[in-house]
Write a protein that holds these residues in place. Sequence first.
Motif, PDB file in Angstrom:
ATOM      1  N   GLY A 111       0.795  -1.217   0.000  1.00  0.00           N
ATOM      2  CA  GLY A 111       0.000   0.000   0.000  1.00  0.00           C
ATOM      3  C   GLY A 111       0.825   1.264   0.000  1.00  0.00           C
ATOM      4  N   GLY A 112       2.116   1.132   0.190  1.00  0.00           N
ATOM      5  CA  GLY A 112       3.001   2.288   0.235  1.00  0.00           C
ATOM      6  C   GLY A 112       3.415   2.770  -1.140  1.00  0.00           C
ATOM      7  N   SER A 113       4.300   3.760  -1.138  1.00  0.00           N
ATOM      8  CA  SER A 113       4.748   4.393  -2.380  1.00  0.00           C
ATOM      9  C   SER A 113       6.268   4.498  -2.422  1.00  0.00           C
ATOM     10  CB  SER A 113       4.158   5.805  -2.502  1.00  0.00           C
ATOM     11  OG  SER A 113       2.751   5.777  -2.547  1.00  0.00           O
ATOM     12  N   LEU A 114       6.781   4.483  -3.634  1.00  0.00           N
ATOM     13  CA  LEU A 114       8.199   4.754  -3.895  1.00  0.00           C
ATOM     14  C   LEU A 114       8.304   5.535  -5.195  1.00  0.00           C
ATOM     15  CD1 LEU A 114      10.035   1.361  -3.153  1.00  0.00           C
ATOM     16  CD2 LEU A 114      10.263   3.486  -1.857  1.00  0.00           C
ATOM     17  N   ARG A 115       9.386   6.279  -5.334  1.00  0.00           N
ATOM     18  CA  ARG A 115       9.640   7.029  -6.569  1.00  0.00           C
ATOM     19  C   ARG A 115      11.046   6.684  -7.050  1.00  0.00           C
ATOM     20  NH1 ARG A 115      11.118  12.925  -7.806  1.00  0.00           N
ATOM     21  NH2 ARG A 115       9.922  13.477  -9.674  1.00  0.00           N
ATOM     22  N   LEU A 116      11.102   6.123  -8.249  1.00  0.00           N
ATOM     23  CA  LEU A 116      12.384   5.796  -8.859  1.00  0.00           C
ATOM     24  C   LEU A 116      12.818   6.922  -9.781  1.00  0.00           C
ATOM     25  CD1 LEU A 116      11.838   2.032  -9.826  1.00  0.00           C
ATOM     26  CD2 LEU A 116      12.602   3.003  -7.656  1.00  0.00           C
ATOM     27  N   SER A 117      14.127   7.167  -9.806  1.00  0.00           N
ATOM     28  CA  SER A 117      14.691   8.189 -10.679  1.00  0.00           C
ATOM     29  C   SER A 117      15.795   7.582 -11.531  1.00  0.00           C
ATOM     30  CB  SER A 117      15.279   9.335  -9.849  1.00  0.00           C
ATOM     31  OG  SER A 117      14.307   9.935  -9.036  1.00  0.00           O
ATOM     32  N   CYS A 118      15.924   8.086 -12.738  1.00  0.00           N
ATOM     33  CA  CYS A 118      16.971   7.602 -13.634  1.00  0.00           C
ATOM     34  C   CYS A 118      17.439   8.752 -14.510  1.00  0.00           C
ATOM     35  CB  CYS A 118      16.452   6.458 -14.502  1.00  0.00           C
ATOM     36  SG  CYS A 118      17.631   5.900 -15.754  1.00  0.00           S
ATOM     37  N   ALA A 119      18.750   8.904 -14.586  1.00  0.00           N
ATOM     38  CA  ALA A 119      19.348   9.881 -15.487  1.00  0.00           C
ATOM     39  C   ALA A 119      20.341   9.155 -16.380  1.00  0.00           C
ATOM     40  CB  ALA A 119      20.051  10.975 -14.696  1.00  0.00           C
ATOM     41  N   ALA A 120      20.203   9.338 -17.688  1.00  0.00           N
ATOM     42  CA  ALA A 120      21.086   8.697 -18.660  1.00  0.00           C
ATOM     43  C   ALA A 120      21.958   9.758 -19.326  1.00  0.00           C
ATOM     44  CB  ALA A 120      20.264   7.957 -19.706  1.00  0.00           C
ATOM     45  N   SER A 121      23.202   9.371 -19.597  1.00  0.00           N
ATOM     46  CA  SER A 121      24.114  10.299 -20.256  1.00  0.00           C
ATOM     47  C   SER A 121      25.115   9.527 -21.104  1.00  0.00           C
ATOM     48  CB  SER A 121      24.855  11.139 -19.213  1.00  0.00           C
ATOM     49  OG  SER A 121      25.654  10.316 -18.377  1.00  0.00           O
ATOM     50  N   GLY A 122      25.731  10.226 -22.037  1.00  0.00           N
ATOM     51  CA  GLY A 122      26.803   9.637 -22.809  1.00  0.00           C
ATOM     52  C   GLY A 122      26.413   9.022 -24.139  1.00  0.00           C
ATOM     53  N   SER A 123      25.132   9.142 -24.505  1.00  0.00           N
ATOM     54  CA  SER A 123      24.713   8.544 -25.769  1.00  0.00           C
ATOM     55  C   SER A 123      25.122   9.407 -26.949  1.00  0.00           C
ATOM     56  CB  SER A 123      23.192   8.354 -25.773  1.00  0.00           C
ATOM     57  OG  SER A 123      22.778   7.845 -27.024  1.00  0.00           O
ATOM     58  N   SER A 124      25.657   8.757 -27.985  1.00  0.00           N
ATOM     59  CA  SER A 124      26.027   9.469 -29.198  1.00  0.00           C
ATOM     60  C   SER A 124      24.817   9.710 -30.094  1.00  0.00           C
ATOM     61  CB  SER A 124      27.085   8.676 -29.973  1.00  0.00           C
ATOM     62  OG  SER A 124      28.257   8.511 -29.202  1.00  0.00           O
ATOM     63  N   PHE A 125      23.747   9.006 -29.828  1.00  0.00           N
ATOM     64  CA  PHE A 125      22.515   9.137 -30.592  1.00  0.00           C
ATOM     65  C   PHE A 125      21.398   9.625 -29.676  1.00  0.00           C
ATOM     66  CE2 PHE A 125      23.853   7.133 -34.502  1.00  0.00           C
ATOM     67  CZ  PHE A 125      24.926   6.351 -34.113  1.00  0.00           C
ATOM     68  N   SER A 126      20.400  10.225 -30.269  1.00  0.00           N
ATOM     69  CA  SER A 126      19.260  10.676 -29.482  1.00  0.00           C
ATOM     70  C   SER A 126      18.566   9.485 -28.836  1.00  0.00           C
ATOM     71  CB  SER A 126      18.262  11.416 -30.366  1.00  0.00           C
ATOM     72  OG  SER A 126      18.823  12.594 -30.875  1.00  0.00           O
ATOM     73  N   ILE A 127      18.146   9.688 -27.599  1.00  0.00           N
ATOM     74  CA  ILE A 127      17.384   8.652 -26.914  1.00  0.00           C
ATOM     75  C   ILE A 127      15.918   8.842 -27.270  1.00  0.00           C
ATOM     76  CG2 ILE A 127      16.643   7.807 -24.659  1.00  0.00           C
ATOM     77  CD1 ILE A 127      19.448   8.453 -23.615  1.00  0.00           C
TER      78      ILE A 127
END
Length: 115
Positions: free
Chosen positions: A15-31
């Motif tokens: 019943g609880g909550s969590l918030r996941l975060s993600c930051a990506a970097s270093g790609s030579s192509f558009s994500i």
Amino acid sequence: QVQFVESGGGLVQPGGSLRLSCAASGSSFSINAMGWYRQAPGKQRELVAQITDIGRTNYADSVKGRFTISRGNAKNTVFLQMNSLKPEDTAVYYCNALTIVANYWGQGTQVTVSS
């Protein structure tokens, strides 16, 4: 090679909550899209939620109405707000970044839902 910084996993009661975060970097192509997948012990990795570069979202049926994926103001940042968590949501959650040439994965963060 794409690098990821993932955070937000942990132990939470049903019943609880969590918030996941993600930051990506270093790609030579558009994500083109970023998302979250999960893998529970003995099961295959499955899509949880995905958001494209133009904001289209896709959710697994099992999380619709409970989880929300969104993009951050910083480039290539994505969040997963998880509410009404259930024991069956317990898994390692992996951030994913999709480009035209490859699919990249974060190292994973453990989410455990238990009383």
